[in-house]
Design a protein around this motif. Structure first.
Motif, short mmCIF file in Angstrom:
data_model
loop_
_atom_site.label_atom_id
_atom_site.label_comp_id
_atom_site.label_asym_id
_atom_site.label_seq_id
_atom_site.Cartn_x
_atom_site.Cartn_y
_atom_site.Cartn_z
N LEU A 197 -4.04 -17.42 90.82
CA LEU A 197 -3.06 -17.49 91.91
C LEU A 197 -3.28 -16.38 92.94
O LEU A 197 -2.97 -16.55 94.12
CB LEU A 197 -1.64 -17.40 91.35
N THR A 198 -3.85 -15.27 92.50
CA THR A 198 -4.18 -14.21 93.45
C THR A 198 -5.26 -14.68 94.42
O THR A 198 -5.21 -14.41 95.63
CB THR A 198 -4.66 -12.95 92.70
N GLN A 199 -6.25 -15.43 93.88
CA GLN A 199 -7.32 -15.97 94.72
C GLN A 199 -6.85 -17.18 95.52
O GLN A 199 -7.26 -17.38 96.66
CB GLN A 199 -8.52 -16.39 93.86
N ILE A 200 -6.02 -18.01 94.89
CA ILE A 200 -5.63 -19.30 95.48
C ILE A 200 -4.10 -19.40 95.41
O ILE A 200 -3.55 -20.07 94.52
CB ILE A 200 -6.28 -20.47 94.71
N SER A 228 -1.55 -16.81 80.65
CA SER A 228 -0.71 -16.31 81.74
C SER A 228 -1.48 -15.36 82.65
O SER A 228 -1.39 -15.45 83.89
CB SER A 228 0.51 -15.60 81.15
N ASP A 229 -2.27 -14.48 82.05
CA ASP A 229 -3.05 -13.54 82.84
C ASP A 229 -4.10 -14.26 83.68
O ASP A 229 -4.29 -13.95 84.87
CB ASP A 229 -3.74 -12.54 81.89
N LEU A 264 6.08 -22.12 90.32
CA LEU A 264 4.68 -21.94 90.72
C LEU A 264 3.91 -23.26 90.70
O LEU A 264 3.03 -23.50 91.53
CB LEU A 264 4.00 -20.94 89.77
N ALA A 265 4.26 -24.14 89.76
CA ALA A 265 3.52 -25.40 89.61
C ALA A 265 3.87 -26.40 90.69
O ALA A 265 3.01 -27.19 91.12
CB ALA A 265 3.81 -26.00 88.24
N THR A 266 5.11 -26.39 91.16
CA THR A 266 5.58 -27.44 92.07
C THR A 266 4.77 -27.54 93.37
O THR A 266 4.36 -28.64 93.75
CB THR A 266 7.08 -27.26 92.36
N PRO A 267 4.48 -26.44 94.08
CA PRO A 267 3.72 -26.60 95.32
C PRO A 267 2.28 -27.05 95.11
O PRO A 267 1.64 -27.53 96.04
CB PRO A 267 3.77 -25.20 95.96
N PHE A 268 1.75 -26.89 93.90
CA PHE A 268 0.42 -27.43 93.60
C PHE A 268 0.49 -28.89 93.15
O PHE A 268 -0.54 -29.55 93.05
CB PHE A 268 -0.26 -26.59 92.52
N SER A 269 1.70 -29.39 92.90
CA SER A 269 1.88 -30.76 92.45
C SER A 269 2.21 -31.70 93.60
O SER A 269 1.61 -32.78 93.74
CB SER A 269 3.02 -30.82 91.42
N LEU A 270 3.15 -31.32 94.43
CA LEU A 270 3.69 -32.23 95.44
C LEU A 270 2.65 -32.82 96.39
O LEU A 270 2.72 -34.01 96.72
CB LEU A 270 4.79 -31.53 96.24
N PRO A 271 1.64 -32.04 96.84
CA PRO A 271 0.67 -32.64 97.78
C PRO A 271 -0.17 -33.77 97.18
O PRO A 271 -0.87 -34.47 97.92
CB PRO A 271 -0.23 -31.45 98.16
#
Length: 269
Positions: free
Chosen positions: A19-22, A12-13, A71-78
């Motif tokens: 996610l802070t970077q990307i 998790s950490d 959090l996962a969904t916007p990295f999945s849909l594209p």
């Protein structure tokens, strides 16, 4: 257990730091960390692009209700358009759209998965009884070695096994089974280790040779390729109940146990 809890807390950490970077995939997906500690990014077309979302989906499964799905969904849909690629669906589509479909039951996510399964079907050779991994040249330079199968893409077979059950169309399952039987026959050595690639002649169906690209030489055992074999063959054994695949996975795992160093971190080869 405490060990599982501490591992998930560490994951998790690390995800939070990433996610802070990307914060979005607008500029690409995390692929590997550079020597300066920053992520190197890859486009959605890269075979690794679904892993970051996949990690968050795994966190959602382990710790539901904590927002990991959001959090996962916007990295999945594209990645939906990557379903048209010829392979590596296990790392772009299965890791992303299967959790989305399981979570929502949405037909649009099911359709992405089935489009990927259909793209894979188009690579099947009835002569060789396997799915081709296109654009892989043989190390040998032999022009007759013009059809390749890749141990990595054994991982795509879980998608096809699922598609067969999901649609009740036997062709997905039948071709996945045929491919794995061919892969095990030509990729697995008598001691349980594996080649990374097997080459055939597409016109005659003749087997030419087993090779490694990322290993030390053609007769060494590339550790990640061995992991693909163990994981993929065991997963499809579970989905199909076919003992041949469980036996092949066990032989590969036995090879790993017999050869791994004392610290349990395998050599590259």
């Amino acid at each position: 257990s405490n060990q599982i809890d501490s591992t998930l807390a560490f994951a998790s950490d690390q995800i939070g730091r990433t996610l802070t970077q990307i914060p979005t995939p607008a500029n690409g997906y995390p692929m590997r960390v550079r020597s300066n500690g920053l992520w190197e990014l890859a486009p959605g077309s890269d075979w690794t692009s679904g892993y970051f979302a996949g990690v968050m989906w795994e966190m959602d499964r382990a710790r539901p209700g904590r927002g990991w799905d959001t959090l996962a969904t916007p990295f999945s849909l594209p990645l939906a358009g990557e379903s048209a690629q010829s392979g590596d669906h296990f790392s772009r589509i299965w890791t992303t759209f299967k959790p989305l479909y399981d979570k929502t039951g949405s037909r649009q996510y099911r359709d992405v998965l089935l489009r990927a399964a259909d793209a894979k079907l188009n690579q099947f050779s009835t002569k060789i009884k396997a799915f081709e991994t296109p654009d892989l040249p043989s190390n040998s330079g032999d022009p007759s070695a013009n059809f390749a199968i890749l141990v990595d893409q054994s991982m795509d077979m879980e998608l096809l096994a699922w598609a067969g059950f999901e649609t009740q169309r036997p062709i997905y399952r039948e071709r996945a089974i045929a491919h794995l039987l061919t892969a095990i026959k030509y990729l697995q050595r008598p001691d349980g280790s594996v080649y990374q690639r097997a080459f055939f002649n597409r016109d005659t169906g003749q087997f030419i040779a087993g090779e490694n690209y990322q290993g030390h030489d053609n007769e060494s055992t590339w550790s990640r390729g061995l992991a693909w074999a163990i994981h993929a063959w065991a997963e499809v054994a579970e989905r199909t109940g076919i003992g041949n695949f469980a036996y092949a996975a066990q032989r590969a795992a036995d090879y790993w146990i017999a050869n791994v160093p004392a610290d349990k971190v395998p050599y590259w080869d």
